[in-house]
Design a protein around this motif. Structure first.
Motif, PDB file in Angstrom:
ATOM      1  N   ALA A 285      61.001 -24.953 126.590  1.00  0.00           N
ATOM      2  CA  ALA A 285      60.440 -24.558 127.822  1.00  0.00           C
ATOM      3  C   ALA A 285      58.915 -25.097 127.716  1.00  0.00           C
ATOM      4  O   ALA A 285      58.568 -25.356 128.869  1.00  0.00           O
ATOM      5  N   LEU A 286      58.267 -25.219 126.800  1.00  0.00           N
ATOM      6  CA  LEU A 286      56.959 -25.746 126.740  1.00  0.00           C
ATOM      7  C   LEU A 286      57.123 -27.091 126.907  1.00  0.00           C
ATOM      8  O   LEU A 286      56.136 -27.671 127.655  1.00  0.00           O
ATOM      9  N   ALA A 287      58.029 -27.906 126.519  1.00  0.00           N
ATOM     10  CA  ALA A 287      57.992 -29.468 126.710  1.00  0.00           C
ATOM     11  C   ALA A 287      58.188 -29.710 128.087  1.00  0.00           C
ATOM     12  O   ALA A 287      57.569 -30.397 128.730  1.00  0.00           O
ATOM     13  N   ASP A 288      59.157 -28.900 128.830  1.00  0.00           N
ATOM     14  CA  ASP A 288      59.311 -28.911 130.163  1.00  0.00           C
ATOM     15  C   ASP A 288      58.226 -28.781 130.943  1.00  0.00           C
ATOM     16  O   ASP A 288      57.675 -29.261 132.035  1.00  0.00           O
ATOM     17  N   PHE A 289      57.303 -27.566 130.405  1.00  0.00           N
ATOM     18  CA  PHE A 289      56.316 -27.388 131.171  1.00  0.00           C
ATOM     19  C   PHE A 289      55.104 -28.474 130.994  1.00  0.00           C
ATOM     20  O   PHE A 289      54.515 -28.904 132.084  1.00  0.00           O
ATOM     21  N   THR A 290      55.013 -29.331 129.998  1.00  0.00           N
ATOM     22  CA  THR A 290      53.980 -30.301 129.736  1.00  0.00           C
ATOM     23  C   THR A 290      54.459 -31.369 130.775  1.00  0.00           C
ATOM     24  O   THR A 290      53.429 -32.110 131.344  1.00  0.00           O
ATOM     25  N   THR A 291      55.874 -31.634 130.894  1.00  0.00           N
ATOM     26  CA  THR A 291      56.228 -32.747 131.669  1.00  0.00           C
ATOM     27  C   THR A 291      55.849 -32.462 133.071  1.00  0.00           C
ATOM     28  O   THR A 291      55.249 -33.347 133.947  1.00  0.00           O
ATOM     29  N   ARG A 292      56.003 -31.025 133.592  1.00  0.00           N
ATOM     30  CA  ARG A 292      55.847 -30.733 134.933  1.00  0.00           C
ATOM     31  C   ARG A 292      54.456 -31.021 135.255  1.00  0.00           C
ATOM     32  O   ARG A 292      53.971 -31.084 136.476  1.00  0.00           O
ATOM     33  N   GLU A 293      53.480 -30.239 134.413  1.00  0.00           N
ATOM     34  CA  GLU A 293      52.129 -30.322 134.532  1.00  0.00           C
ATOM     35  C   GLU A 293      51.230 -31.674 134.254  1.00  0.00           C
ATOM     36  O   GLU A 293      50.161 -31.505 134.160  1.00  0.00           O
ATOM     37  N   SER A 294      51.935 -32.646 133.565  1.00  0.00           N
ATOM     38  CA  SER A 294      51.410 -33.756 133.214  1.00  0.00           C
ATOM     39  C   SER A 294      50.256 -33.390 132.062  1.00  0.00           C
ATOM     40  O   SER A 294      49.177 -34.194 132.047  1.00  0.00           O
ATOM     41  N   VAL A 295      50.731 -32.767 130.998  1.00  0.00           N
ATOM     42  CA  VAL A 295      49.991 -32.411 130.205  1.00  0.00           C
ATOM     43  C   VAL A 295      50.376 -33.194 128.949  1.00  0.00           C
ATOM     44  O   VAL A 295      51.691 -33.645 128.664  1.00  0.00           O
ATOM     45  N   ASP A 296      49.735 -33.748 127.960  1.00  0.00           N
ATOM     46  CA  ASP A 296      50.041 -34.341 126.765  1.00  0.00           C
ATOM     47  C   ASP A 296      51.041 -33.600 125.915  1.00  0.00           C
ATOM     48  O   ASP A 296      50.610 -32.380 125.554  1.00  0.00           O
ATOM     49  N   GLU A 297      52.169 -34.340 125.570  1.00  0.00           N
ATOM     50  CA  GLU A 297      53.252 -33.337 124.968  1.00  0.00           C
ATOM     51  C   GLU A 297      52.746 -33.055 123.732  1.00  0.00           C
ATOM     52  O   GLU A 297      53.284 -31.947 123.096  1.00  0.00           O
ATOM     53  N   ARG A 298      51.857 -33.406 123.005  1.00  0.00           N
ATOM     54  CA  ARG A 298      51.532 -32.864 121.594  1.00  0.00           C
ATOM     55  C   ARG A 298      50.878 -31.542 121.693  1.00  0.00           C
ATOM     56  O   ARG A 298      50.929 -30.816 120.626  1.00  0.00           O
ATOM     57  N   LEU A 299      50.338 -31.264 122.782  1.00  0.00           N
ATOM     58  CA  LEU A 299      49.889 -29.668 123.080  1.00  0.00           C
ATOM     59  C   LEU A 299      50.928 -28.701 122.974  1.00  0.00           C
ATOM     60  O   LEU A 299      50.690 -27.608 122.949  1.00  0.00           O
ATOM     61  N   VAL A 300      52.264 -29.293 122.903  1.00  0.00           N
ATOM     62  CA  VAL A 300      53.427 -28.405 122.916  1.00  0.00           C
ATOM     63  C   VAL A 300      53.244 -27.519 121.499  1.00  0.00           C
ATOM     64  O   VAL A 300      53.273 -26.364 121.448  1.00  0.00           O
ATOM     65  N   THR A 301      52.713 -28.137 120.623  1.00  0.00           N
ATOM     66  CA  THR A 301      52.395 -27.546 119.178  1.00  0.00           C
ATOM     67  C   THR A 301      51.546 -26.314 119.255  1.00  0.00           C
ATOM     68  O   THR A 301      51.800 -25.361 118.570  1.00  0.00           O
ATOM     69  N   ALA A 302      50.456 -26.388 119.814  1.00  0.00           N
ATOM     70  CA  ALA A 302      49.295 -25.436 120.011  1.00  0.00           C
ATOM     71  C   ALA A 302      49.927 -24.173 120.815  1.00  0.00           C
ATOM     72  O   ALA A 302      49.823 -23.118 120.531  1.00  0.00           O
ATOM     73  N   MET A 303      50.728 -24.687 122.050  1.00  0.00           N
ATOM     74  CA  MET A 303      51.218 -23.532 122.868  1.00  0.00           C
ATOM     75  C   MET A 303      52.459 -22.735 122.069  1.00  0.00           C
ATOM     76  O   MET A 303      52.634 -21.584 122.519  1.00  0.00           O
ATOM     77  N   HIS A 304      53.204 -23.548 121.566  1.00  0.00           N
ATOM     78  CA  HIS A 304      54.207 -22.973 120.583  1.00  0.00           C
ATOM     79  C   HIS A 304      53.576 -22.068 119.629  1.00  0.00           C
ATOM     80  O   HIS A 304      54.364 -20.698 119.333  1.00  0.00           O
ATOM     81  N   ASP A 305      52.575 -22.191 118.673  1.00  0.00           N
ATOM     82  CA  ASP A 305      52.007 -21.160 118.069  1.00  0.00           C
ATOM     83  C   ASP A 305      51.573 -20.041 118.729  1.00  0.00           C
ATOM     84  O   ASP A 305      51.706 -18.895 118.509  1.00  0.00           O
ATOM     85  N   VAL A 306      50.892 -20.151 119.829  1.00  0.00           N
ATOM     86  CA  VAL A 306      50.509 -18.940 120.910  1.00  0.00           C
ATOM     87  C   VAL A 306      51.624 -17.980 121.274  1.00  0.00           C
ATOM     88  O   VAL A 306      51.621 -16.857 121.343  1.00  0.00           O
ATOM     89  N   ALA A 307      52.767 -18.690 121.616  1.00  0.00           N
ATOM     90  CA  ALA A 307      53.915 -17.956 121.991  1.00  0.00           C
ATOM     91  C   ALA A 307      54.717 -17.491 120.777  1.00  0.00           C
ATOM     92  O   ALA A 307      54.896 -16.024 121.006  1.00  0.00           O
ATOM     93  N   MET A 308      54.794 -17.957 119.867  1.00  0.00           N
ATOM     94  CA  MET A 308      55.573 -17.414 118.805  1.00  0.00           C
ATOM     95  C   MET A 308      54.743 -16.390 118.003  1.00  0.00           C
ATOM     96  O   MET A 308      55.275 -15.415 117.104  1.00  0.00           O
ATOM     97  N   SER A 309      53.313 -16.754 117.682  1.00  0.00           N
ATOM     98  CA  SER A 309      52.537 -15.829 116.800  1.00  0.00           C
ATOM     99  C   SER A 309      51.560 -15.249 117.384  1.00  0.00           C
ATOM    100  O   SER A 309      50.776 -14.273 117.017  1.00  0.00           O
ATOM    101  N   GLY A 310      51.052 -15.475 118.652  1.00  0.00           N
ATOM    102  CA  GLY A 310      50.204 -14.656 119.534  1.00  0.00           C
ATOM    103  C   GLY A 310      48.857 -15.444 119.482  1.00  0.00           C
ATOM    104  O   GLY A 310      47.993 -15.276 120.515  1.00  0.00           O
ATOM    105  N   ARG A 311      48.525 -16.648 118.941  1.00  0.00           N
ATOM    106  CA  ARG A 311      47.345 -17.087 118.774  1.00  0.00           C
ATOM    107  C   ARG A 311      47.425 -18.343 118.206  1.00  0.00           C
ATOM    108  O   ARG A 311      48.463 -18.838 117.169  1.00  0.00           O
ATOM    109  N   VAL A 312      46.415 -19.425 118.420  1.00  0.00           N
ATOM    110  CA  VAL A 312      46.411 -20.759 117.677  1.00  0.00           C
ATOM    111  C   VAL A 312      44.842 -20.866 117.376  1.00  0.00           C
ATOM    112  O   VAL A 312      44.116 -20.489 118.150  1.00  0.00           O
TER     113      VAL A 312
END
Length: 379
Positions: A285-312
Protein backbone atom coordinates in the motif's frame (compact mmCIF):
# COMPACT_ATOMS: atom_id res chain seq x y z
CA UNK A 1 17.48 -36.89 38.16
CA UNK A 2 15.72 -34.90 35.44
CA UNK A 3 12.07 -34.78 34.42
CA UNK A 4 11.25 -37.60 31.95
CA UNK A 5 9.79 -36.48 28.62
CA UNK A 6 6.12 -37.55 28.59
CA UNK A 7 4.46 -39.43 25.75
CA UNK A 8 2.28 -37.28 23.51
CA UNK A 9 -1.47 -37.81 23.26
CA UNK A 10 -3.21 -38.13 19.90
CA UNK A 11 -4.37 -34.51 20.24
CA UNK A 12 -0.79 -33.40 21.03
CA UNK A 13 0.50 -35.15 17.93
CA UNK A 14 -2.10 -33.43 15.76
CA UNK A 15 -1.27 -29.99 17.14
CA UNK A 16 2.47 -30.62 16.71
CA UNK A 17 1.92 -31.75 13.12
CA UNK A 18 -0.07 -28.57 12.49
CA UNK A 19 2.75 -26.45 13.94
CA UNK A 20 5.27 -28.19 11.67
CA UNK A 21 3.09 -27.53 8.63
CA UNK A 22 2.58 -23.86 9.52
CA UNK A 23 6.26 -23.25 10.19
CA UNK A 24 7.29 -24.92 6.93
CA UNK A 25 4.81 -22.74 5.01
CA UNK A 26 6.12 -19.62 6.72
CA UNK A 27 9.70 -20.59 5.87
CA UNK A 28 8.88 -20.83 2.16
CA UNK A 29 7.00 -17.52 2.22
CA UNK A 30 9.89 -15.74 3.91
CA UNK A 31 12.36 -17.07 1.36
CA UNK A 32 10.41 -15.49 -1.51
CA UNK A 33 9.58 -12.18 0.19
CA UNK A 34 11.50 -8.92 -0.49
CA UNK A 35 14.41 -8.46 1.90
CA UNK A 36 13.43 -4.87 2.65
CA UNK A 37 10.43 -5.56 4.83
CA UNK A 38 11.39 -9.04 6.06
CA UNK A 39 14.51 -7.42 7.57
CA UNK A 40 12.27 -5.03 9.48
CA UNK A 41 10.12 -7.94 10.60
CA UNK A 42 13.18 -9.77 11.94
CA UNK A 43 14.21 -6.72 13.96
CA UNK A 44 10.70 -6.30 15.34
CA UNK A 45 10.45 -9.96 16.39
CA UNK A 46 13.81 -9.81 18.17
CA UNK A 47 12.77 -6.64 20.00
CA UNK A 48 9.37 -8.10 20.83
CA UNK A 49 10.96 -11.22 22.35
CA UNK A 50 13.35 -9.11 24.44
CA UNK A 51 10.58 -6.78 25.62
CA UNK A 52 8.25 -9.66 26.49
CA UNK A 53 10.76 -11.83 28.35
CA UNK A 54 12.00 -8.86 30.37
CA UNK A 55 8.42 -7.82 31.16
CA UNK A 56 7.81 -11.22 32.78
CA UNK A 57 10.57 -10.28 35.24
CA UNK A 58 9.13 -6.82 35.88
CA UNK A 59 11.27 -4.74 33.46
CA UNK A 60 8.71 -2.84 31.39
CA UNK A 61 9.98 -1.43 28.09
CA UNK A 62 7.77 -1.24 25.01
CA UNK A 63 8.74 -3.14 21.88
CA UNK A 64 9.24 0.08 19.89
CA UNK A 65 11.54 1.44 22.62
CA UNK A 66 13.50 -1.82 22.55
CA UNK A 67 13.84 -1.46 18.77
CA UNK A 68 15.28 2.01 19.24
CA UNK A 69 17.67 0.88 21.99
CA UNK A 70 18.89 -2.01 19.84
CA UNK A 71 19.47 0.44 16.99
CA UNK A 72 21.79 2.42 19.29
CA UNK A 73 19.41 5.31 19.99
CA UNK A 74 20.44 7.00 23.24
CA UNK A 75 17.53 9.38 23.74
CA UNK A 76 14.88 6.81 24.62
CA UNK A 77 12.70 7.64 27.63
CA UNK A 78 13.40 4.59 29.81
CA UNK A 79 15.04 4.18 33.21
CA UNK A 80 18.73 3.31 33.41
CA UNK A 81 17.84 -0.04 34.97
CA UNK A 82 15.43 -0.93 32.16
CA UNK A 83 17.96 0.23 29.57
CA UNK A 84 20.66 -2.00 31.09
CA UNK A 85 18.36 -5.03 31.28
CA UNK A 86 17.16 -4.51 27.70
CA UNK A 87 20.63 -4.22 26.20
CA UNK A 88 21.96 -7.16 28.22
CA UNK A 89 19.15 -9.43 27.08
CA UNK A 90 19.45 -8.22 23.49
CA UNK A 91 23.16 -9.10 23.59
CA UNK A 92 22.30 -12.58 24.87
CA UNK A 93 19.64 -13.08 22.20
CA UNK A 94 21.94 -11.84 19.44
CA UNK A 95 24.60 -14.36 20.42
CA UNK A 96 22.01 -17.13 20.56
CA UNK A 97 20.90 -16.20 17.04
CA UNK A 98 24.47 -16.53 15.76
CA UNK A 99 24.71 -20.08 17.15
CA UNK A 100 21.85 -21.46 15.07
CA UNK A 101 24.08 -22.85 12.29
CA UNK A 102 27.44 -23.48 14.04
CA UNK A 103 28.57 -26.90 12.77
CA UNK A 104 30.68 -28.08 15.72
CA UNK A 105 28.26 -26.75 18.31
CA UNK A 106 27.74 -28.48 21.65
CA UNK A 107 26.11 -27.57 24.95
CA UNK A 108 28.32 -27.18 27.99
CA UNK A 109 28.33 -25.73 31.48
CA UNK A 110 30.71 -23.09 30.18
CA UNK A 111 28.31 -22.03 27.42
CA UNK A 112 25.38 -21.71 29.82
CA UNK A 113 27.42 -19.73 32.33
CA UNK A 114 28.76 -17.47 29.57
CA UNK A 115 25.19 -16.75 28.41
CA UNK A 116 24.26 -16.01 32.00
CA UNK A 117 27.17 -13.56 32.29
CA UNK A 118 25.92 -11.72 29.17
CA UNK A 119 22.50 -11.50 30.77
CA UNK A 120 23.48 -10.70 34.38
CA UNK A 121 27.09 -9.49 34.28
CA UNK A 122 26.04 -5.89 34.89
CA UNK A 123 24.50 -7.07 38.19
CA UNK A 124 27.44 -9.23 39.30
CA UNK A 125 27.98 -9.18 43.07
CA UNK A 126 29.61 -11.45 45.62
CA UNK A 127 26.27 -12.62 47.01
CA UNK A 128 24.62 -12.93 43.57
CA UNK A 129 27.41 -13.91 41.17
CA UNK A 130 26.83 -13.83 37.42
CA UNK A 131 28.13 -16.65 35.23
CA UNK A 132 28.54 -18.99 38.22
CA UNK A 133 26.28 -21.50 39.93
CA UNK A 134 24.55 -20.11 42.99
CA UNK A 135 26.18 -20.74 46.35
CA UNK A 136 23.07 -20.82 48.49
CA UNK A 137 19.36 -21.49 48.57
CA UNK A 138 17.03 -19.80 46.11
CA UNK A 139 13.26 -19.39 46.24
CA UNK A 140 10.48 -18.24 43.98
CA UNK A 141 8.19 -16.29 46.31
CA UNK A 142 4.44 -15.94 46.15
CA UNK A 143 3.53 -12.73 44.29
CA UNK A 144 0.95 -11.84 46.96
CA UNK A 145 3.07 -12.68 50.00
CA UNK A 146 6.87 -12.68 49.69
CA UNK A 147 7.19 -14.47 53.04
CA UNK A 148 5.85 -17.63 51.34
CA UNK A 149 8.04 -19.72 49.03
CA UNK A 150 5.97 -20.80 46.04
CA UNK A 151 8.94 -22.89 44.89
CA UNK A 152 12.17 -23.98 46.60
CA UNK A 153 14.93 -25.02 44.20
CA UNK A 154 17.31 -27.95 44.87
CA UNK A 155 20.04 -27.24 47.41
CA UNK A 156 23.16 -25.56 46.04
CA UNK A 157 25.33 -28.66 46.55
CA UNK A 158 23.14 -30.57 44.08
CA UNK A 159 23.36 -27.97 41.30
CA UNK A 160 26.70 -29.03 39.68
CA UNK A 161 25.56 -32.63 39.36
CA UNK A 162 22.12 -31.71 38.03
CA UNK A 163 23.63 -29.33 35.50
CA UNK A 164 26.10 -31.99 34.35
CA UNK A 165 23.15 -34.32 33.83
CA UNK A 166 21.25 -31.64 31.94
CA UNK A 167 24.21 -30.84 29.65
CA UNK A 168 24.58 -34.53 28.85
CA UNK A 169 20.84 -34.71 28.09
CA UNK A 170 21.08 -31.66 25.82
CA UNK A 171 23.89 -33.19 23.78
CA UNK A 172 22.26 -36.59 23.25
CA UNK A 173 19.73 -36.97 20.46
CA UNK A 174 16.48 -38.66 21.33
CA UNK A 175 13.33 -39.68 19.52
CA UNK A 176 11.40 -36.69 20.84
CA UNK A 177 10.42 -33.87 18.47
CA UNK A 178 12.86 -30.90 18.70
CA UNK A 179 10.08 -28.58 19.84
CA UNK A 180 9.16 -30.98 22.65
CA UNK A 181 12.82 -31.28 23.67
CA UNK A 182 13.13 -27.48 23.71
CA UNK A 183 10.11 -27.22 26.01
CA UNK A 184 11.56 -29.88 28.29
CA UNK A 185 14.91 -28.07 28.40
CA UNK A 186 13.11 -24.93 29.56
CA UNK A 187 11.39 -26.89 32.34
CA UNK A 188 14.59 -28.68 33.41
CA UNK A 189 16.62 -25.48 33.70
CA UNK A 190 13.99 -23.35 35.41
CA UNK A 191 13.36 -26.16 37.92
CA UNK A 192 17.04 -26.60 38.79
CA UNK A 193 17.33 -22.79 39.13
CA UNK A 194 21.15 -22.94 39.02
CA UNK A 195 21.86 -19.21 39.32
CA UNK A 196 21.07 -16.66 42.00
CA UNK A 197 19.08 -14.57 39.49
CA UNK A 198 18.04 -14.58 35.83
CA UNK A 199 16.84 -18.20 35.78
CA UNK A 200 13.56 -17.48 34.00
CA UNK A 201 15.13 -15.56 31.14
CA UNK A 202 17.94 -18.10 30.83
CA UNK A 203 15.42 -20.95 30.62
CA UNK A 204 13.43 -19.16 27.93
CA UNK A 205 16.68 -18.36 26.10
CA UNK A 206 17.72 -22.01 26.15
CA UNK A 207 14.38 -22.98 24.65
CA UNK A 208 14.85 -20.35 21.92
CA UNK A 209 18.38 -21.62 21.20
CA UNK A 210 17.19 -25.22 20.84
CA UNK A 211 14.38 -24.21 18.47
CA UNK A 212 16.80 -22.10 16.43
CA UNK A 213 19.27 -25.00 16.24
CA UNK A 214 16.47 -27.09 14.72
CA UNK A 215 16.93 -24.96 11.59
CA UNK A 216 13.37 -24.79 10.24
CA UNK A 217 13.05 -21.02 10.67
CA UNK A 218 15.54 -18.20 11.13
CA UNK A 219 16.23 -17.62 14.85
CA UNK A 220 14.21 -14.40 14.94
CA UNK A 221 11.09 -16.38 14.06
CA UNK A 222 11.78 -19.19 16.54
CA UNK A 223 11.09 -17.72 19.95
CA UNK A 224 7.82 -18.05 21.90
CA UNK A 225 8.95 -15.42 24.42
CA UNK A 226 6.64 -12.77 22.93
CA UNK A 227 3.68 -15.14 23.43
CA UNK A 228 4.73 -15.90 27.00
CA UNK A 229 4.98 -12.17 27.73
CA UNK A 230 1.30 -11.44 27.07
CA UNK A 231 -0.35 -10.86 30.46
CA UNK A 232 -2.86 -13.72 30.32
CA UNK A 233 -0.25 -16.13 29.03
CA UNK A 234 2.28 -15.02 31.66
CA UNK A 235 -0.27 -15.78 34.37
CA UNK A 236 -0.93 -19.24 32.94
CA UNK A 237 2.83 -19.80 32.54
CA UNK A 238 3.31 -19.30 36.28
CA UNK A 239 0.26 -21.43 37.05
CA UNK A 240 1.50 -24.38 34.98
CA UNK A 241 4.98 -24.13 36.49
CA UNK A 242 3.45 -23.82 39.95
CA UNK A 243 1.47 -27.03 39.58
CA UNK A 244 4.70 -29.07 39.41
CA UNK A 245 4.91 -28.55 43.19
CA UNK A 246 6.65 -26.34 45.72
CA UNK A 247 9.97 -28.21 45.52
CA UNK A 248 12.04 -30.15 42.99
CA UNK A 249 10.14 -33.36 42.16
CA UNK A 250 11.29 -34.61 38.76
CA UNK A 251 9.56 -38.00 39.08
CA UNK A 252 6.20 -36.68 37.88
CA UNK A 253 4.18 -36.47 34.68
CA UNK A 254 4.60 -33.04 33.04
CA UNK A 255 2.21 -33.56 30.12
CA UNK A 256 0.43 -30.33 31.06
CA UNK A 257 3.66 -28.39 30.51
CA UNK A 258 4.08 -29.91 27.04
CA UNK A 259 0.49 -29.11 26.10
CA UNK A 260 0.96 -25.51 27.30
CA UNK A 261 4.06 -25.16 25.10
CA UNK A 262 2.35 -26.69 22.07
CA UNK A 263 -0.36 -24.03 22.36
CA UNK A 264 2.41 -21.40 22.61
CA UNK A 265 4.19 -22.72 19.50
CA UNK A 266 0.95 -22.85 17.53
CA UNK A 267 -0.36 -19.41 18.49
CA UNK A 268 3.01 -17.68 18.15
CA UNK A 269 3.34 -19.14 14.64
CA UNK A 270 -0.14 -17.83 13.88
CA UNK A 271 0.92 -14.41 15.22
CA UNK A 272 4.15 -14.25 13.22
CA UNK A 273 2.42 -15.36 10.03
CA UNK A 274 -0.32 -12.76 10.51
CA UNK A 275 2.24 -10.00 11.05
CA UNK A 276 4.19 -11.21 8.01
CA UNK A 277 1.06 -10.97 5.84
CA UNK A 278 -0.04 -7.65 7.34
CA UNK A 279 3.48 -6.20 6.98
CA UNK A 280 3.58 -7.19 3.32
CA UNK A 281 0.19 -5.65 2.59
CA UNK A 282 1.21 -2.42 4.33
CA UNK A 283 4.43 -2.32 2.30
CA UNK A 284 2.49 -2.74 -0.95
CA UNK A 285 0.00 0.00 0.00
CA UNK A 286 2.84 2.40 0.81
CA UNK A 287 4.71 1.53 -2.39
CA UNK A 288 1.55 2.38 -4.37
CA UNK A 289 1.31 5.65 -2.45
CA UNK A 290 4.90 6.67 -3.29
CA UNK A 291 4.23 5.95 -6.96
CA UNK A 292 1.03 8.02 -7.01
CA UNK A 293 2.57 10.92 -5.10
CA UNK A 294 5.97 10.83 -6.87
CA UNK A 295 7.81 10.20 -3.60
CA UNK A 296 11.17 8.38 -3.55
CA UNK A 297 10.47 4.67 -3.05
CA UNK A 298 13.07 4.35 -0.31
CA UNK A 299 10.79 6.39 1.96
CA UNK A 300 8.52 3.36 2.17
CA UNK A 301 10.92 2.10 4.86
CA UNK A 302 10.27 5.10 7.11
CA UNK A 303 6.50 5.07 6.53
CA UNK A 304 6.34 1.31 7.08
CA UNK A 305 7.89 1.74 10.54
CA UNK A 306 5.30 4.39 11.37
CA UNK A 307 2.40 2.21 10.21
CA UNK A 308 3.57 -0.98 11.93
CA UNK A 309 5.24 0.40 15.08
CA UNK A 310 3.67 3.84 15.50
CA UNK A 311 6.79 5.93 14.92
CA UNK A 312 10.17 6.19 13.25
CA UNK A 313 13.42 7.87 14.30
CA UNK A 314 15.88 9.40 11.90
CA UNK A 315 18.69 7.14 13.11
CA UNK A 316 16.72 3.95 12.40
CA UNK A 317 15.67 5.13 8.95
CA UNK A 318 19.26 6.13 8.22
CA UNK A 319 20.53 2.67 9.23
CA UNK A 320 17.82 0.76 7.40
CA UNK A 321 18.43 2.53 4.10
CA UNK A 322 22.20 2.96 4.44
CA UNK A 323 21.98 6.75 4.15
CA UNK A 324 24.12 9.52 5.55
CA UNK A 325 22.77 11.97 8.11
CA UNK A 326 21.95 14.71 5.59
CA UNK A 327 20.09 12.35 3.24
CA UNK A 328 17.96 10.93 6.04
CA UNK A 329 17.13 14.37 7.39
CA UNK A 330 16.21 15.64 3.92
CA UNK A 331 13.92 12.66 3.26
CA UNK A 332 12.05 13.01 6.55
CA UNK A 333 11.71 16.79 6.12
CA UNK A 334 10.10 16.13 2.75
CA UNK A 335 7.50 13.82 4.32
CA UNK A 336 6.84 16.43 7.03
CA UNK A 337 6.40 19.11 4.35
CA UNK A 338 3.84 16.90 2.63
CA UNK A 339 2.13 16.31 6.02
CA UNK A 340 2.65 12.56 5.64
CA UNK A 341 4.66 12.57 8.86
CA UNK A 342 4.48 14.79 11.93
CA UNK A 343 7.53 15.44 14.14
CA UNK A 344 7.40 14.95 17.91
CA UNK A 345 10.07 16.40 20.22
CA UNK A 346 13.24 18.30 19.49
CA UNK A 347 16.79 17.58 18.26
CA UNK A 348 18.17 14.10 19.09
CA UNK A 349 15.04 12.89 20.87
CA UNK A 350 12.79 13.68 17.91
CA UNK A 351 10.71 10.99 16.29
CA UNK A 352 7.99 11.02 13.64
CA UNK A 353 4.41 9.76 13.70
CA UNK A 354 1.67 9.63 11.08
CA UNK A 355 0.63 13.03 9.78
CA UNK A 356 -2.74 14.14 8.47
CA UNK A 357 -1.97 12.93 4.94
CA UNK A 358 -0.48 9.56 5.85
CA UNK A 359 -2.22 6.95 3.65
CA UNK A 360 -5.24 5.71 5.62
CA UNK A 361 -5.34 2.39 3.78
CA UNK A 362 -1.92 1.44 5.17
CA UNK A 363 -2.92 2.40 8.72
CA UNK A 364 -6.16 0.44 8.46
CA UNK A 365 -4.30 -2.69 7.38
CA UNK A 366 -1.66 -2.25 10.10
CA UNK A 367 -4.22 -1.75 12.87
CA UNK A 368 -6.51 -4.67 11.99
CA UNK A 369 -6.14 -7.20 14.85
CA UNK A 370 -5.62 -10.93 14.44
CA UNK A 371 -7.85 -13.60 15.95
CA UNK A 372 -5.88 -16.58 17.26
CA UNK A 373 -7.23 -20.12 17.18
CA UNK A 374 -7.03 -22.53 20.10
CA UNK A 375 -5.27 -25.46 18.40
CA UNK A 376 -6.81 -28.02 20.74
CA UNK A 377 -10.34 -26.74 20.09
CA UNK A 378 -9.64 -27.23 16.38
CA UNK A 379 -8.73 -30.91 16.81
Amino acid sequence: MLFPTPDLSVADERVLSDVDRMRDTLRHQLQSAPAGWTGGLRKFLTADAVAASNSIEGFKVSTVDVEDLIAGERDVDVSEENRAETLAYEQTMTYIQTLHDVEDFSYSKGLLNALHWMLQGHRHAARRPAGQWRRGAVYVTDVRDTSIAAYTAPEAAAVPGLMAELVEWLNVESGAHPLVRAAMAHLQLVSIHPWADGNGRMSRSLQTLMIAREGVLAPEFSSIEAWLGRPGNTWEYYQVLGRRGSEYRPNQDVSEWIRFNLVAYHQQTQTVHARFVRSGRVWEALADFTTRESVDERLVTAMHDVAMSGRVRRSRYEQNEGLNLQQAQRDLRELVRREVLSPVGRTRARFYVAGSKFPESALEIAHTPTTLKDPYAAV
